[in-house]
Design an enzyme around this catalytic site. Structure first.
Site, PDB file in Angstrom:
ATOM      1  N   HIS A 129       0.822  -1.211   0.000  1.00  0.00           N
ATOM      2  CA  HIS A 129       0.000   0.000   0.000  1.00  0.00           C
ATOM      3  C   HIS A 129       0.857   1.262   0.000  1.00  0.00           C
ATOM      4  O   HIS A 129       1.601   1.500   0.957  1.00  0.00           O
ATOM      5  CB  HIS A 129      -0.921   0.021   1.228  1.00  0.00           C
ATOM      6  CG  HIS A 129      -1.759   1.269   1.299  1.00  0.00           C
ATOM      7  ND1 HIS A 129      -3.062   1.312   0.869  1.00  0.00           N
ATOM      8  CD2 HIS A 129      -1.465   2.529   1.723  1.00  0.00           C
ATOM      9  CE1 HIS A 129      -3.526   2.541   1.016  1.00  0.00           C
ATOM     10  NE2 HIS A 129      -2.583   3.303   1.550  1.00  0.00           N
ATOM     11  N   HIS A 181      -2.362   2.789  -8.318  1.00  0.00           N
ATOM     12  CA  HIS A 181      -2.897   1.892  -9.350  1.00  0.00           C
ATOM     13  C   HIS A 181      -2.696   2.500 -10.715  1.00  0.00           C
ATOM     14  O   HIS A 181      -2.829   3.705 -10.905  1.00  0.00           O
ATOM     15  CB  HIS A 181      -4.383   1.586  -9.119  1.00  0.00           C
ATOM     16  CG  HIS A 181      -5.254   2.797  -8.971  1.00  0.00           C
ATOM     17  ND1 HIS A 181      -5.333   3.502  -7.796  1.00  0.00           N
ATOM     18  CD2 HIS A 181      -6.065   3.429  -9.846  1.00  0.00           C
ATOM     19  CE1 HIS A 181      -6.170   4.518  -7.950  1.00  0.00           C
ATOM     20  NE2 HIS A 181      -6.622   4.507  -9.190  1.00  0.00           N
ATOM     21  N   HIS A 185      -4.258   2.526 -14.426  1.00  0.00           N
ATOM     22  CA  HIS A 185      -5.358   2.161 -15.318  1.00  0.00           C
ATOM     23  C   HIS A 185      -4.733   1.767 -16.658  1.00  0.00           C
ATOM     24  O   HIS A 185      -3.930   2.532 -17.218  1.00  0.00           O
ATOM     25  CB  HIS A 185      -6.271   3.347 -15.591  1.00  0.00           C
ATOM     26  CG  HIS A 185      -7.010   3.895 -14.410  1.00  0.00           C
ATOM     27  ND1 HIS A 185      -8.352   3.653 -14.188  1.00  0.00           N
ATOM     28  CD2 HIS A 185      -6.607   4.702 -13.400  1.00  0.00           C
ATOM     29  CE1 HIS A 185      -8.739   4.291 -13.100  1.00  0.00           C
ATOM     30  NE2 HIS A 185      -7.702   4.942 -12.592  1.00  0.00           N
TER      31      HIS A 185
HETATM   32  P1  5GP Z   1      -9.141   6.410  -9.546  1.00  0.00           P
HETATM   33  O1  5GP Z   1     -10.432   7.183  -9.720  1.00  0.00           O
HETATM   34  O2  5GP Z   1      -8.681   6.444  -8.103  1.00  0.00           O
HETATM   35  O3  5GP Z   1      -8.049   6.790 -10.502  1.00  0.00           O
HETATM   36  O4  5GP Z   1      -9.475   4.910  -9.917  1.00  0.00           O
HETATM   37  C1  5GP Z   1     -10.179   4.061  -9.084  1.00  0.00           C
HETATM   38  C2  5GP Z   1     -10.884   3.069  -9.964  1.00  0.00           C
HETATM   39  O5  5GP Z   1     -11.315   2.003  -9.153  1.00  0.00           O
HETATM   40  C3  5GP Z   1     -12.121   3.631 -10.673  1.00  0.00           C
HETATM   41  O6  5GP Z   1     -11.946   3.529 -12.073  1.00  0.00           O
HETATM   42  C4  5GP Z   1     -13.258   2.744 -10.162  1.00  0.00           C
HETATM   43  O7  5GP Z   1     -14.215   2.441 -11.145  1.00  0.00           O
HETATM   44  C5  5GP Z   1     -12.530   1.516  -9.669  1.00  0.00           C
HETATM   45  N1  5GP Z   1     -13.198   0.823  -8.575  1.00  0.00           N
HETATM   46  C6  5GP Z   1     -13.771   1.387  -7.487  1.00  0.00           C
HETATM   47  N2  5GP Z   1     -14.272   0.445  -6.676  1.00  0.00           N
HETATM   48  C7  5GP Z   1     -13.999  -0.756  -7.269  1.00  0.00           C
HETATM   49  C8  5GP Z   1     -14.259  -2.110  -6.898  1.00  0.00           C
HETATM   50  O8  5GP Z   1     -14.836  -2.430  -5.851  1.00  0.00           O
HETATM   51  N3  5GP Z   1     -13.834  -3.079  -7.762  1.00  0.00           N
HETATM   52  C9  5GP Z   1     -13.188  -2.759  -8.930  1.00  0.00           C
HETATM   53  N4  5GP Z   1     -12.821  -3.783  -9.697  1.00  0.00           N
HETATM   54  N5  5GP Z   1     -12.919  -1.504  -9.295  1.00  0.00           N
HETATM   55  C10 5GP Z   1     -13.310  -0.511  -8.480  1.00  0.00           C
HETATM   56 ZN    ZN Z   2      -4.210  -0.200   0.064  1.00  0.00          ZN
END
Ligand code: 5GP
Ligand code: ZN
Length: 117
Positions: A51, A103, A105
């Protein structure tokens, strides 16, 4: 502590198997799973098992694992037969970061506009 699992972190819970996810790849240091709200035909998140709050924090502390994340992004693209794809690290709320566990994408399978929105 940075690097330690966080009780309130969604992605740490996915790493621990406490929340289900569609996992497409796993290594000793990373997992890759399909985004729950896909923005492209391929939308996979590659995360380190450790993390850190964002990609830069991960890179500062764990450069080898950061490279693992990038290598796994390519492996995801290969598995989905993507010739072109985009890797996005949203960093900070203003850039759309909503989960505070680093993370990548991996997006592909359709035309991707440049510059992104
Ligand atoms: P961020 O917005 O932080 O760049 O990306 C977080 C991503 O995590 C988003 O695209 C969102 O759709 C995805 N996400 C949020 N909750 C979950 C979950 O419970 N499972 C999965 N597989 N993706 C999730
Ligand atoms: Zn974490």
């Amino acid at each position: 502590m940075p690097g330690e699992p966080q009780d309130d972190c969604l992605f740490c819970k996915i790493v621990a198997g406490q929340i289900p996810a569609t996992i497409v790849r796993e290594t000793e240091t990373t997992i890759a799973f399909r985004d729950i709200n896909p923005q492209a035909p391929t939308h996979v998140l590659v995360i380190p098992k450790v993390h850190y709050r964002d990609a830069a924090s991960l890179a500062a502390a764990e450069p080898v694992i950061t490279a693992d994340v990038l290598r796994e992004a390519q492996a995801v693209a290969d598995e989905d037969k993507l010739e072109s794809y985009r890797i996005v690290f949203n960093t900070g709320a203003g850039a759309g970061q909503t989960v505070w566990h680093a993370h990548a994408h991996v997006l592909g399978g359709r035309g991707l506009q440049w510059p992104p929105g």
